[in-house]
Structure formats: structure tokens, C-alpha cells
Design a protein around this motif. Sequence first.
Motif, PDB file in Angstrom:
ATOM      1  N   GLN A  94       0.824  -1.131   0.010  1.00  0.00           N
ATOM      2  CA  GLN A  94       0.012  -0.049   0.190  1.00  0.00           C
ATOM      3  C   GLN A  94       0.722   1.239   0.014  1.00  0.00           C
ATOM      4  O   GLN A  94       1.767   1.480   0.788  1.00  0.00           O
TER       5      GLN A  94
ATOM      6  N   SER B  44      -2.743   4.748  -6.000  1.00  0.00           N
ATOM      7  CA  SER B  44      -3.586   3.478  -6.399  1.00  0.00           C
ATOM      8  C   SER B  44      -2.844   2.555  -7.236  1.00  0.00           C
ATOM      9  O   SER B  44      -1.959   2.989  -7.902  1.00  0.00           O
ATOM     10  N   GLU B  45      -3.307   1.613  -7.417  1.00  0.00           N
ATOM     11  CA  GLU B  45      -2.884   0.641  -8.405  1.00  0.00           C
ATOM     12  C   GLU B  45      -2.745   1.210  -9.851  1.00  0.00           C
ATOM     13  O   GLU B  45      -1.773   1.071 -10.433  1.00  0.00           O
TER      14      GLU B  45
END
Length: 332
Positions: free
Chosen positions: A314, A318-319
Amino acid sequence: MKKILILAFSLYSLSSFCQNTNSPIIKEILEKVKEHYVDKDLYKKLDSEVQLKNLESLNGKNLAEELTKQLTTISQDQHFFVKYLENFNPEKQKDAKEILKSNNFHNSLENFGFENVRRLDGNIGYINFKGFAEPSSSSKTLESAMNFVANTNSLIIDLRENRGGDNGMLLLFCSYFFKDKANLYSTYFRDKGKTVENNTESKVSGQKYLNKKIYILTSKYSFSAAEGLAYFLKAYQLAQVIGENTGGAANPVDEFIIGNKYLLVVPVGKITAKKTVGNWEHTGVSPDIKTTSEKAFKTAHLLALKDILKNKVQTELSENELENLIRQLEKE
């Protein structure tokens, strides 16, 4: 063995030269090298005079530069160094405490080697470190740098412009990456006839950086203690080295004033790493990922980002943002 004989051959020539010209400066330099240089086999006398016969016409800075060139080239020991002291006054020499205070002040003007400490996108720490200053003065800056990157997911240490420095600072920096005290290496001093053990510290004033990916950037200019940091973290599989093969200078040195005109730096010790039973003298530190010095930073940043994405660590991104950042860097 061949290199030792060549150097002995050349320094015997220097000895003969000194006798022929009665040069007190060169003779004293020769004697200091003979007394203190770590390799006792240096002075096998060979019947010839070749390498240093042109020194008679040189003086001052030119003589210092030529002596440095000869000693480093012939021996392949990059720690040999001769400097002309243009305005040296022995009567005004400072004592050890004054010298330390002066050195610490000048090192503080360069933030004790810490050029840049920041957080990169993807929560990756970055430390641009250019020199190992004496630890009693620089430990607070190291502590601050390590505390700053403590919460990052991985760390890039940039040693591409680092020319080395203090052995104590090398051990202190290494201590931040070892959970427990570790006996990293021994140092043999021929002139003192003793061997010293060199250990990391079990406790440090800042936060240790453990169990995270570390990437070390190197160049052909990375030298001495900078090579040591890369060498030991690589040997213990605590970091990946990215960039170019380093300079190849492992031997610790001592300094001598010659004739109140020259500073002579002589390699007086030999390091032996406990993990590898060797060191980086002559060979340098070979990178795990070879690339140019200019491309090393982007290579490390991409590796760190891809590892974060692969392991779903994390971050503030974001991905999709991580994927876009990786594609952007790959296009540059």
C-alpha cells in the motif's frame, strides 16, 4: 605478485634516484612508504632504474602530481596521494582537537555529505550521500535522514558522487541496516603489527531500516567508504547495487607531513570482510544490475515501483496510478 614486483622495481628506481640527487623530499617519502605501506614485500630490490628518473626537474605541485600518478598507477592502489602544501607553517599547526573542530565546521558547510533526502512517488525513500564525515559530528544528520525515510516502503541510497571518508561513519551507517551487532570486517595494520575488529552497533539513535528493499546507486567515481557501504550491504543481501563498477580502493590510510612541504597519504591497512573473506581493493564493487551512472536512478526507481506493485504494497498511489507512473518512467 607481478604487480608487487613491478611496484618494487619502480620504487627501487626511486631509491637509486634519491641517492644520486640527494633529494631529501623524495627520500623521506620513500622511507614513509617503506615503513608504513601495508604490503611489506613492496621493497624487493631489482637492479634497474626506470620509472621515476624524470622527477629531478619537478617541484611543488608538479612533483606531487607526478608522485601520485606514479604510485597509484604502478601499485594500482588508488589511496596513494601526494599534495603540495603551498603555505604550510609548522609553527601554526593546530592540535588534534582544533583540527577536528575545523574539519567538522567545513563538513557542516556541506551538511556532512547529505546532499538530498526526500520521498519519491510510491513512498520510496531517497538519500543522496556524498561523503562520510567523522561520526561524532555527523551522526545527528544521519539520524535525521534515516528518521525521515523510516516510513517509506523501500530506499534508494545514491553514492554516485561519494568519494568516501571516515571509517567510523561507514560502520555507523551500516548499523542502520543490521538488526543486531555484526562483525563486518577486520583491519590489519602492518606498521602497528595489529589487527582491529570492526563491528556495527546494536543500537543507533535513529530508526533502523530493516526488512525492506534497498537499492544502492554507484558510479566509477564511488570510492573507498562509499564502496564499503555498497560492498557490505550487497554481501549480506540487504541491498541491490545498481550502476557502474566502483573505483576499487579498500585500504585504510594514514597521513604524513614531508619536509613541511608535502602531505603524503599512504595505505597502511588491509580490510578483510568476514562474509566474503575478501574486499574491494583493485576490483571495486560489481553492481547487481549494470547500467550507466546516468540511468542508475531511473532504473532503481522503476525496480522499486514494480516491486511495490507486484507485492501489492500500500502506498499513497492507487494501483492504476502506480501502473501509469511506471509507464511514464519507461517512456522517458
